[in-house]
Enzyme design. Structure first.
Site, PDB file in Angstrom:
ATOM      1  N   LYS A  54       0.843  -1.209   0.000  1.00 50.02           N
ATOM      2  CA  LYS A  54       0.000   0.000   0.000  1.00 50.02           C
ATOM      3  C   LYS A  54       0.873   1.252   0.000  1.00 50.02           C
ATOM      4  CE  LYS A  54      -3.906  -2.324   2.052  1.00 50.02           C
ATOM      5  NZ  LYS A  54      -4.514  -2.822   3.289  1.00 50.02           N
ATOM      6  N   GLN A  98      -5.153  -1.435   9.506  1.00 52.76           N
ATOM      7  CA  GLN A  98      -5.020  -2.756   8.884  1.00 52.76           C
ATOM      8  C   GLN A  98      -5.677  -3.826   9.763  1.00 52.76           C
ATOM      9  OE1 GLN A  98      -3.755  -3.316   5.870  1.00 52.76           O
ATOM     10  NE2 GLN A  98      -3.733  -5.543   5.910  1.00 52.76           N
ATOM     11  N   ASP A 121     -11.407   2.777   3.722  1.00 53.54           N
ATOM     12  CA  ASP A 121     -11.789   1.365   3.558  1.00 53.54           C
ATOM     13  C   ASP A 121     -13.276   1.230   3.229  1.00 53.54           C
ATOM     14  OD1 ASP A 121      -9.663  -0.512   3.902  1.00 53.54           O
ATOM     15  OD2 ASP A 121      -9.601  -0.094   6.060  1.00 53.54           O
TER      16      ASP A 121
HETATM   17  N1  LIG Z   1      -8.205  -2.271   6.804  1.00 56.24           N
HETATM   18  C1  LIG Z   1      -7.953  -3.186   5.880  1.00 56.24           C
HETATM   19  N2  LIG Z   1      -8.238  -2.934   4.589  1.00 56.24           N
HETATM   20  C2  LIG Z   1      -7.960  -3.858   3.622  1.00 56.24           C
HETATM   21  O1  LIG Z   1      -8.242  -3.613   2.426  1.00 56.24           O
HETATM   22  C3  LIG Z   1      -7.373  -5.099   4.003  1.00 56.24           C
HETATM   23  C4  LIG Z   1      -7.081  -5.304   5.349  1.00 56.24           C
HETATM   24  N3  LIG Z   1      -7.396  -4.353   6.265  1.00 56.24           N
HETATM   25  N4  LIG Z   1      -6.525  -6.460   5.765  1.00 56.24           N
HETATM   26  C5  LIG Z   1      -6.118  -7.486   4.826  1.00 56.24           C
HETATM   27  C6  LIG Z   1      -6.957  -7.457   3.570  1.00 56.24           C
HETATM   28  C7  LIG Z   1      -6.310  -8.156   2.403  1.00 56.24           C
HETATM   29  N5  LIG Z   1      -6.114  -7.141   1.395  1.00 56.24           N
HETATM   30  C8  LIG Z   1      -5.427  -7.325   0.198  1.00 56.24           C
HETATM   31  C9  LIG Z   1      -5.251  -6.321  -0.706  1.00 56.24           C
HETATM   32  C10 LIG Z   1      -4.514  -6.498  -1.859  1.00 56.24           C
HETATM   33  C11 LIG Z   1      -3.920  -7.705  -2.129  1.00 56.24           C
HETATM   34  C12 LIG Z   1      -3.089  -7.864  -3.343  1.00 56.24           C
HETATM   35  O2  LIG Z   1      -2.751  -6.900  -3.988  1.00 56.24           O
HETATM   36  N6  LIG Z   1      -2.704  -9.080  -3.732  1.00 56.24           N
HETATM   37  C13 LIG Z   1      -1.839  -9.294  -4.869  1.00 56.24           C
HETATM   38  C14 LIG Z   1      -0.576 -10.014  -4.443  1.00 56.24           C
HETATM   39  C15 LIG Z   1      -0.842 -11.298  -3.701  1.00 56.24           C
HETATM   40  C16 LIG Z   1       0.394 -11.867  -3.009  1.00 56.24           C
HETATM   41  O3  LIG Z   1       1.380 -12.132  -3.709  1.00 56.24           O
HETATM   42  O4  LIG Z   1       0.337 -12.031  -1.780  1.00 56.24           O
HETATM   43  C17 LIG Z   1      -2.584 -10.067  -5.963  1.00 56.24           C
HETATM   44  O5  LIG Z   1      -3.668 -10.591  -5.658  1.00 56.24           O
HETATM   45  O6  LIG Z   1      -2.114 -10.093  -7.070  1.00 56.24           O
HETATM   46  C18 LIG Z   1      -4.098  -8.731  -1.250  1.00 56.24           C
HETATM   47  C19 LIG Z   1      -4.862  -8.540  -0.095  1.00 56.24           C
HETATM   48  C20 LIG Z   1      -6.564  -5.949   1.872  1.00 56.24           C
HETATM   49  N7  LIG Z   1      -7.062  -6.080   3.099  1.00 56.24           N
END
Ligand SMILES: Nc1nc(=O)c2c([nH]1)NC[C@@H]1CN(c3ccc(C(=O)N[C@@H](CCC(=O)O)C(=O)O)cc3)C=[N+]21
Length: 283
Positions: A54, A98, A121
């Site tokens: 992020k 987070q 969020d």
């Molecule tokens: N307050 C809060 N807001 C969130 O938005 C939030 C959170 N907490 N806690 C955790 C989850 C999970 N999350 C992700 C976002 C992007 C990818 C992402 O970009 N993934 C990539 C890389 C995956 C990898 O290699 O691990 C992909 O899918 O291509 C993953 C997971 C947001 N979250």
């Protein structure tokens, strides 16, 4: 049929590039860039990785990121005090705490304490309520990113049968509200749903957000359906896989999101967009 790939990574990169240009124009006009406060409590390794990416997205977008990294022992009172100070800080446009938080902290109380106008969020009851009344303000990032991907297909969504598998507050429920606002006919499935395969077989749009690897079988997918996979499941060999049996589903779907490189990057791009909106800018 072999599905076309909904390349979330490429769409997200395009969005972030556009935001970078917008920040450039802001600073040339003598205005400060949007600012996002990111709060991480504890040392969960997955959370640390997400928070790092992020911050990279902020850097690429020209958004100022303000990082608060607190020990796992942080009390609820101390975290609430931080949220209140960020709410009051005119230099902070967006606040992201987070998740998950350590077990001794009531995450719902933290979400409720964030100023809805800074809730990038989109988890606060005010923002969810606005979405439910089809007057969205700040919209939850993962559903918002998926709606952007659906727009990328160029398909008319009106009247389509959509099935959302998973009913969480942060993905399944708000995604159902987004699809309803787009005038789909929406079915939300969860652990008490009878005959899930039959529900999915009827769907023109399938959203899988259950958090179990390959939970939705490829042969449940109706030929020509649009398939969106929210799952990010880390396997024993450290590879990641989605909630959908991708190799089979892609032979039936018209469009499908890969994992990685589909919905995940769009979640982060939507967060950057929400930070601009919270700062009072239009996109
Ligand atoms: N307050 C809060 N807001 C969130 O938005 C939030 C959170 N907490 N806690 C955790 C989850 C999970 N999350 C992700 C976002 C992007 C990818 C992402 O970009 N993934 C990539 C890389 C995956 C990898 O290699 O691990 C992909 O899918 O291509 C993953 C997971 C947001 N979250």
């Amino acid at each position: 049929m072999s599905a076309r790939i909904l390349d979330g990574k490429a769409v997200a990169a395009r969005i972030i590039e556009q935001l970078a240009q917008q920040t450039e124009r802001l600073t040339q006009a003598g205005k400060r860039p949007p600012a996002l406060a990111v709060v991480l409590v504890g040392e969960d390794p997955a959370s640390a990785i997400y928070v790092r990416s992020k911050k990279q997205d902020c850097a690429k977008s020209g958004i100022r990121s303000i990082s608060h990294e607190l020990p796992a022992s942080t009390s609820q009172e101390a975290l609430l005090a931080l949220v209140h100070s960020l709410n009051a800080d005119p230099e902070v446009d967006g606040i992201l705490v987070q998740l998950p938080l350590p077990a001794h902290i009531d995450a719902d109380a933290i979400t409720a304490a964030i100023d809805p106008a800074k809730d990038v969020d989109g988890f606060h009851s005010y923002n969810i309520g606005r979405l439910a009344q089809k007057m969205p303000t700040l919209r939850p990032c993962t559903p918002k990113g998926m709606m952007t991907l659906l727009a990328e297909t160029g398909e008319n969504l009106v009247g389509k049968d959509a099935v959302v598998v998973g009913a969480s507050n942060i993905v399944g429920r708000p995604m159902a509200l987004e699809l309803l606002m787009a005038r789909c006919t929406v079915t939300i499935c969860h652990s008490a749903t009878h005959d899930l395969p039959a529900k999915v077989r009827g769907a023109d749009i399938v959203v899988a957000a259950v958090g179990r690897p390959q939970f939705v079988k490829g042969d449940w997918i109706k030929p020509g359906a649009i398939v969106l996979d929210v799952g990010i499941n880390r396997l024993d060999d450290d590879r990641i896989t989605g909630d959908i049996e991708y190799e089979v589903a892609r032979e039936r779907a018209s469009w499908i999101t890969p994992v990685p490189g589909g919905v995940g990057p769009m979640t982060r791009a939507s967060l950057m967009e929400n930070t601009f909106i919270a700062a009072g800018h239009t996109l």
